[in-house]
Design a protein around this motif. Structure first.
Motif, mmCIF file in Angstrom:
data_model
loop_
_atom_site.group_PDB
_atom_site.id
_atom_site.type_symbol
_atom_site.label_atom_id
_atom_site.label_comp_id
_atom_site.label_asym_id
_atom_site.label_seq_id
_atom_site.Cartn_x
_atom_site.Cartn_y
_atom_site.Cartn_z
ATOM 1 N N LEU A 37 -1.227 -1.433 -3.018
ATOM 2 C CA LEU A 37 -0.925 -0.459 -4.065
ATOM 3 C C LEU A 37 -0.688 -1.146 -5.410
ATOM 4 O O LEU A 37 -1.122 -0.657 -6.451
ATOM 5 C CB LEU A 37 0.280 0.391 -3.673
ATOM 6 C CG LEU A 37 0.052 1.374 -2.512
ATOM 7 C CD1 LEU A 37 1.356 2.070 -2.138
ATOM 8 C CD2 LEU A 37 -1.011 2.393 -2.869
ATOM 9 N N GLN A 38 -0.007 -2.284 -5.382
ATOM 10 C CA GLN A 38 0.206 -3.043 -6.621
ATOM 11 C C GLN A 38 -1.122 -3.515 -7.195
ATOM 12 O O GLN A 38 -1.346 -3.442 -8.405
ATOM 13 C CB GLN A 38 1.107 -4.253 -6.368
ATOM 14 C CG GLN A 38 2.562 -3.912 -6.183
ATOM 15 C CD GLN A 38 3.404 -5.138 -5.854
ATOM 16 O OE1 GLN A 38 2.878 -6.226 -5.616
ATOM 17 N NE2 GLN A 38 4.712 -4.954 -5.816
ATOM 18 N N GLU A 53 -6.344 -0.754 -12.129
ATOM 19 C CA GLU A 53 -6.407 0.382 -13.047
ATOM 20 C C GLU A 53 -6.034 -0.053 -14.465
ATOM 21 O O GLU A 53 -6.681 0.354 -15.437
ATOM 22 C CB GLU A 53 -5.478 1.501 -12.567
ATOM 23 C CG GLU A 53 -5.533 2.755 -13.397
ATOM 24 C CD GLU A 53 -6.873 3.448 -13.358
ATOM 25 O OE1 GLU A 53 -7.221 4.092 -14.362
ATOM 26 O OE2 GLU A 53 -7.577 3.340 -12.338
ATOM 27 N N LYS A 54 -5.015 -0.893 -14.587
ATOM 28 C CA LYS A 54 -4.607 -1.392 -15.910
ATOM 29 C C LYS A 54 -5.703 -2.254 -16.515
ATOM 30 O O LYS A 54 -5.993 -2.137 -17.714
ATOM 31 C CB LYS A 54 -3.312 -2.190 -15.797
ATOM 32 C CG LYS A 54 -2.867 -2.783 -17.126
ATOM 33 C CD LYS A 54 -1.387 -2.808 -17.265
ATOM 34 C CE LYS A 54 -0.912 -3.418 -18.544
ATOM 35 N NZ LYS A 54 -1.653 -3.166 -19.733
ATOM 36 N N GLU A 81 -2.879 -0.659 -8.869
ATOM 37 C CA GLU A 81 -2.309 -0.409 -10.193
ATOM 38 C C GLU A 81 -2.795 -1.450 -11.198
ATOM 39 O O GLU A 81 -3.134 -1.121 -12.342
ATOM 40 C CB GLU A 81 -0.787 -0.425 -10.130
ATOM 41 C CG GLU A 81 -0.187 0.751 -9.384
ATOM 42 C CD GLU A 81 1.318 0.614 -9.168
ATOM 43 O OE1 GLU A 81 1.909 -0.381 -9.643
ATOM 44 O OE2 GLU A 81 1.891 1.499 -8.520
ATOM 45 N N ASN A 82 -2.827 -2.721 -10.770
ATOM 46 C CA ASN A 82 -3.302 -3.784 -11.656
ATOM 47 C C ASN A 82 -4.772 -3.583 -12.020
ATOM 48 O O ASN A 82 -5.169 -3.791 -13.171
ATOM 49 C CB ASN A 82 -3.107 -5.161 -11.012
ATOM 50 C CG ASN A 82 -1.650 -5.556 -10.917
ATOM 51 O OD1 ASN A 82 -0.806 -4.995 -11.601
ATOM 52 N ND2 ASN A 82 -1.345 -6.510 -10.060
#
Length: 100
Positions: free
Chosen positions: A40-41, A47-48, A44-45
């Protein structure tokens, strides 16, 4: 009585094996939870990074447009200066011709 003892040893051995399997299953569940959290992290990374890439692309497009406008303005400025030099030159020639 001997048979009871063997049966107890066997049951004890089975109980130890069950305990080992249970502890391994708990450890696997913990590792799976950590793995899920890390995935999940990373999502998110990613996506950023994607958002930053899109923003960078937009900034580059804006920068390219600004460079094009600067080049165009510089060319226009050069034409304007050239025109002014020609007007002043012809004015000087006219004044020189007009004033003997």
């Amino acid at each position: 009585e001997m048979e009871n003892e063997r049966l107890m040893d066997h049951l004890s051995s089975l109980q130890n094996q069950v305990d080992q399997v249970q502890s391994k299953v708990v450890k696997i569940a913990e590792l799976q939870s950590i793995f899920t959290e890390k995935v999940l992290q990373q999502a998110e990374n990613i996506e950023k990074v994607h958002e930053d890439t899109v923003a960078s692309t937009e900034n580059i497009k804006g920068g390219n447009e600004a460079v094009r406008q600067a080049i165009q303005n510089k060319a226009t400025y050069r034409v304007y200066i050239l025109f002014m030099i020609l007007v002043f030159s012809f004015s000087l020639l006219f004044l020189d011709w007009y004033n003997p």
